[in-house]
Design a protein around this motif. Structure first.
Motif, PDB file in Angstrom:
ATOM      1  N   HIS A 151      47.242  83.709  43.767  1.00 49.36           N
ATOM      2  CA  HIS A 151      46.706  83.733  42.404  1.00 49.36           C
ATOM      3  C   HIS A 151      47.765  84.229  41.421  1.00 49.36           C
ATOM      4  CE1 HIS A 151      42.729  82.655  43.655  1.00 49.36           C
ATOM      5  NE2 HIS A 151      42.561  83.731  44.397  1.00 49.36           N
ATOM      6  N   GLN A 152      48.555  85.213  41.846  1.00 48.19           N
ATOM      7  CA  GLN A 152      49.620  85.721  40.982  1.00 48.19           C
ATOM      8  C   GLN A 152      50.641  84.629  40.703  1.00 48.19           C
ATOM      9  OE1 GLN A 152      51.325  89.323  42.600  1.00 48.19           O
ATOM     10  NE2 GLN A 152      49.329  90.259  42.876  1.00 48.19           N
ATOM     11  N   ALA A 153      50.959  83.834  41.727  1.00 48.56           N
ATOM     12  CA  ALA A 153      51.918  82.739  41.548  1.00 48.56           C
ATOM     13  C   ALA A 153      51.379  81.702  40.567  1.00 48.56           C
ATOM     14  CB  ALA A 153      52.222  82.082  42.894  1.00 48.56           C
ATOM     15  N   VAL A 154      50.085  81.431  40.644  1.00 49.65           N
ATOM     16  CA  VAL A 154      49.477  80.455  39.726  1.00 49.65           C
ATOM     17  C   VAL A 154      49.527  80.984  38.296  1.00 49.65           C
ATOM     18  CG1 VAL A 154      47.333  79.311  39.056  1.00 49.65           C
ATOM     19  CG2 VAL A 154      47.994  79.385  41.453  1.00 49.65           C
TER      20      VAL A 154
ATOM     21  N   SER B 298      51.965  80.539  32.942  1.00 45.60           N
ATOM     22  CA  SER B 298      52.585  81.073  31.721  1.00 45.60           C
ATOM     23  C   SER B 298      53.862  80.322  31.352  1.00 45.60           C
ATOM     24  CB  SER B 298      52.877  82.565  31.884  1.00 45.60           C
ATOM     25  OG  SER B 298      53.909  82.765  32.810  1.00 45.60           O
ATOM     26  N   LYS B 299      54.407  79.524  32.283  1.00 43.79           N
ATOM     27  CA  LYS B 299      55.636  78.777  32.006  1.00 43.79           C
ATOM     28  C   LYS B 299      55.360  77.366  31.483  1.00 43.79           C
ATOM     29  CE  LYS B 299      58.104  81.414  35.435  1.00 43.79           C
ATOM     30  NZ  LYS B 299      58.150  81.587  36.861  1.00 43.79           N
ATOM     31  N   LEU B 300      54.083  76.968  31.473  1.00 42.85           N
ATOM     32  CA  LEU B 300      53.738  75.626  30.985  1.00 42.85           C
ATOM     33  C   LEU B 300      53.815  75.569  29.467  1.00 42.85           C
ATOM     34  CD1 LEU B 300      50.578  74.735  33.120  1.00 42.85           C
ATOM     35  CD2 LEU B 300      52.900  73.869  33.414  1.00 42.85           C
ATOM     36  N   PRO B 301      54.015  74.380  28.910  1.00 40.52           N
ATOM     37  CA  PRO B 301      53.929  74.234  27.457  1.00 40.52           C
ATOM     38  C   PRO B 301      52.533  74.637  26.981  1.00 40.52           C
ATOM     39  CG  PRO B 301      54.897  72.274  28.463  1.00 40.52           C
ATOM     40  CD  PRO B 301      54.400  73.134  29.584  1.00 40.52           C
ATOM     41  N   PRO B 302      52.422  75.122  25.762  1.00 29.51           N
ATOM     42  CA  PRO B 302      51.139  75.647  25.269  1.00 29.51           C
ATOM     43  C   PRO B 302      49.951  74.690  25.421  1.00 29.51           C
ATOM     44  CG  PRO B 302      52.887  76.185  23.737  1.00 29.51           C
ATOM     45  CD  PRO B 302      53.484  75.295  24.783  1.00 29.51           C
ATOM     46  N   ARG B 303      50.094  73.433  25.073  1.00 26.32           N
ATOM     47  CA  ARG B 303      48.950  72.524  25.144  1.00 26.32           C
ATOM     48  C   ARG B 303      48.501  72.340  26.587  1.00 26.32           C
ATOM     49  NH1 ARG B 303      48.503  67.139  21.854  1.00 26.32           N
ATOM     50  NH2 ARG B 303      47.853  68.646  20.318  1.00 26.32           N
TER      51      ARG B 303
ATOM     52  N   LYS C 240      42.652  64.404  29.450  1.00 30.65           N
ATOM     53  CA  LYS C 240      42.864  63.929  30.828  1.00 30.65           C
ATOM     54  C   LYS C 240      44.348  63.846  31.174  1.00 30.65           C
ATOM     55  CE  LYS C 240      38.700  61.109  31.187  1.00 30.65           C
ATOM     56  NZ  LYS C 240      38.186  59.752  31.396  1.00 30.65           N
ATOM     57  N   SER C 241      45.122  63.202  30.307  1.00 34.23           N
ATOM     58  CA  SER C 241      46.543  63.021  30.616  1.00 34.23           C
ATOM     59  C   SER C 241      47.286  64.356  30.588  1.00 34.23           C
ATOM     60  CB  SER C 241      47.183  62.021  29.648  1.00 34.23           C
ATOM     61  OG  SER C 241      47.139  62.501  28.320  1.00 34.23           O
ATOM     62  N   THR C 242      46.916  65.238  29.666  1.00 32.66           N
ATOM     63  CA  THR C 242      47.561  66.543  29.589  1.00 32.66           C
ATOM     64  C   THR C 242      47.248  67.365  30.840  1.00 32.66           C
ATOM     65  OG1 THR C 242      47.464  66.518  27.180  1.00 32.66           O
ATOM     66  CG2 THR C 242      47.772  68.667  28.223  1.00 32.66           C
ATOM     67  N   ALA C 243      46.004  67.314  31.283  1.00 30.40           N
ATOM     68  CA  ALA C 243      45.626  68.051  32.496  1.00 30.40           C
ATOM     69  C   ALA C 243      46.399  67.518  33.701  1.00 30.40           C
ATOM     70  CB  ALA C 243      44.121  67.939  32.734  1.00 30.40           C
ATOM     71  N   SER C 244      46.532  66.224  33.790  1.00 32.11           N
ATOM     72  CA  SER C 244      47.266  65.621  34.914  1.00 32.11           C
ATOM     73  C   SER C 244      48.727  66.059  34.902  1.00 32.11           C
ATOM     74  CB  SER C 244      47.154  64.098  34.836  1.00 32.11           C
ATOM     75  OG  SER C 244      47.903  63.502  35.853  1.00 32.11           O
ATOM     76  N   ARG C 245      49.369  65.965  33.731  1.00 33.89           N
ATOM     77  CA  ARG C 245      50.774  66.383  33.633  1.00 33.89           C
ATOM     78  C   ARG C 245      50.926  67.879  33.896  1.00 33.89           C
ATOM     79  NH1 ARG C 245      50.505  63.031  29.199  1.00 33.89           N
ATOM     80  NH2 ARG C 245      50.531  64.788  27.771  1.00 33.89           N
ATOM     81  N   ALA C 246      49.958  68.661  33.415  1.00 35.79           N
ATOM     82  CA  ALA C 246      50.022  70.110  33.598  1.00 35.79           C
ATOM     83  C   ALA C 246      49.910  70.479  35.072  1.00 35.79           C
ATOM     84  CB  ALA C 246      48.918  70.794  32.801  1.00 35.79           C
ATOM     85  N   LEU C 247      49.011  69.826  35.779  1.00 29.69           N
ATOM     86  CA  LEU C 247      48.853  70.120  37.203  1.00 29.69           C
ATOM     87  C   LEU C 247      50.107  69.737  37.981  1.00 29.69           C
ATOM     88  CD1 LEU C 247      45.143  69.028  37.674  1.00 29.69           C
ATOM     89  CD2 LEU C 247      46.063  71.362  37.807  1.00 29.69           C
ATOM     90  N   GLU C 248      50.712  68.624  37.600  1.00 27.89           N
ATOM     91  CA  GLU C 248      51.949  68.197  38.253  1.00 27.89           C
ATOM     92  C   GLU C 248      53.076  69.206  37.990  1.00 27.89           C
ATOM     93  OE1 GLU C 248      54.987  64.515  37.670  1.00 27.89           O
ATOM     94  OE2 GLU C 248      52.869  63.996  37.813  1.00 27.89           O
TER      95      GLU C 248
ATOM     96  N   ALA D  40      56.427  73.937  39.619  1.00 27.37           N
ATOM     97  CA  ALA D  40      56.830  75.308  39.331  1.00 27.37           C
ATOM     98  C   ALA D  40      56.500  76.244  40.488  1.00 27.37           C
ATOM     99  CB  ALA D  40      56.134  75.811  38.057  1.00 27.37           C
ATOM    100  N   MET D  41      55.383  75.979  41.151  1.00 22.92           N
ATOM    101  CA  MET D  41      54.985  76.827  42.274  1.00 22.92           C
ATOM    102  C   MET D  41      55.813  76.552  43.520  1.00 22.92           C
ATOM    103  SD  MET D  41      50.878  76.935  41.688  1.00 22.92           S
ATOM    104  CE  MET D  41      50.590  77.713  43.248  1.00 22.92           C
ATOM    105  N   GLN D  42      56.370  75.356  43.640  1.00 23.80           N
ATOM    106  CA  GLN D  42      57.189  75.020  44.795  1.00 23.80           C
ATOM    107  C   GLN D  42      58.654  75.399  44.600  1.00 23.80           C
ATOM    108  OE1 GLN D  42      56.410  70.873  45.365  1.00 23.80           O
ATOM    109  NE2 GLN D  42      54.679  71.260  46.724  1.00 23.80           N
ATOM    110  N   ALA D  43      59.046  75.605  43.342  1.00 23.47           N
ATOM    111  CA  ALA D  43      60.450  75.955  43.060  1.00 23.47           C
ATOM    112  C   ALA D  43      60.767  77.331  43.653  1.00 23.47           C
ATOM    113  CB  ALA D  43      60.689  75.960  41.551  1.00 23.47           C
TER     114      ALA D  43
END
Length: 190
Positions: free
Chosen positions: A129-132, A137-142, A172-180, A185-188
């Protein structure tokens, strides 16, 4: 496949935070006063703002401004049920303004270290959860807004569209890009 893992992680983390907050207050059958709204929704809105601006004091200011704006416009409100939507939208817009001002200030001043979360809030979250939360916090604001409203706020695409002032397709598209992006970021390596 990557998107599914990120979505499950975001849903688990923000869902965990939502459960820690307790159930959303049920709408009262009688019209609510501004005081009732403040008492029932303030802390939930503060936590929403914290997830968007990542700073508790600023989040509290954003929510206070939202309630001040509602007070100024109370007489023009369609109905009391619309007040919660107004407040949520005001918090999202206020958070955006804070982030814009922050960005502008950082262009003139060397960036400062990101404020650390409190030990209590980190202790309540597992390492995943901490990693998430860190990756969020590193994602773009939108992108962060859409994920927070969806998984923490528990809002539908239509409600997110209204609160964020964007179309359902953009949600929808923003959520998809954000999850990707979150998955990457979590795998880096840290």
């Amino acid at each position: 496949m990557l998107e599914g893992n990120a979505e499950r992680s975001v849903e688990a983390t923000l869902g965990h935070l939502r459960v820690m907050d307790g159930p959303a207050p049920a709408q009262a059958p009688t019209p609510l006063t501004l005081e009732d709204l403040y008492r029932q929704h303030r802390m939930r809105l503060v936590r929403l703002a914290i997830l968007l601006v990542d700073e508790p004091a600023t989040a509290e200011d954003v929510v206070q401004e939202a309630f001040t704006g509602l007070h100024r416009n109370w007489g023009r409100l369609r109905d009391a049920a619309a007040a919660v939507g107004y407040l949520r939208t005001a918090v999202v817009n206020g958070s955006r303004s804070v982030l814009r001002r922050r960005k502008t200030a950082r262009e003139y001043v060397p960036p400062h270290a990101v404020n650390a979360r409190s030990a209590e809030s980190l202790a309540m979250l597992s390492s995943e959860h901490q990693a998430v939360v860190s990756a969020l916090s590193k994602l773009p604001p939108r992108q962060r807004e859409v994920l927070v409203l969806r998984y923490y706020g528990g809002l539908s695409e239509a409600e997110i569209s209204e609160a964020a002032g964007i179309s359902k397709g953009t949600v929808k598209s923003t959520a998809s890009r954000a999850l990707e992006a979150l998955q990457k970021a979590m795998q880096a390596p840290q």
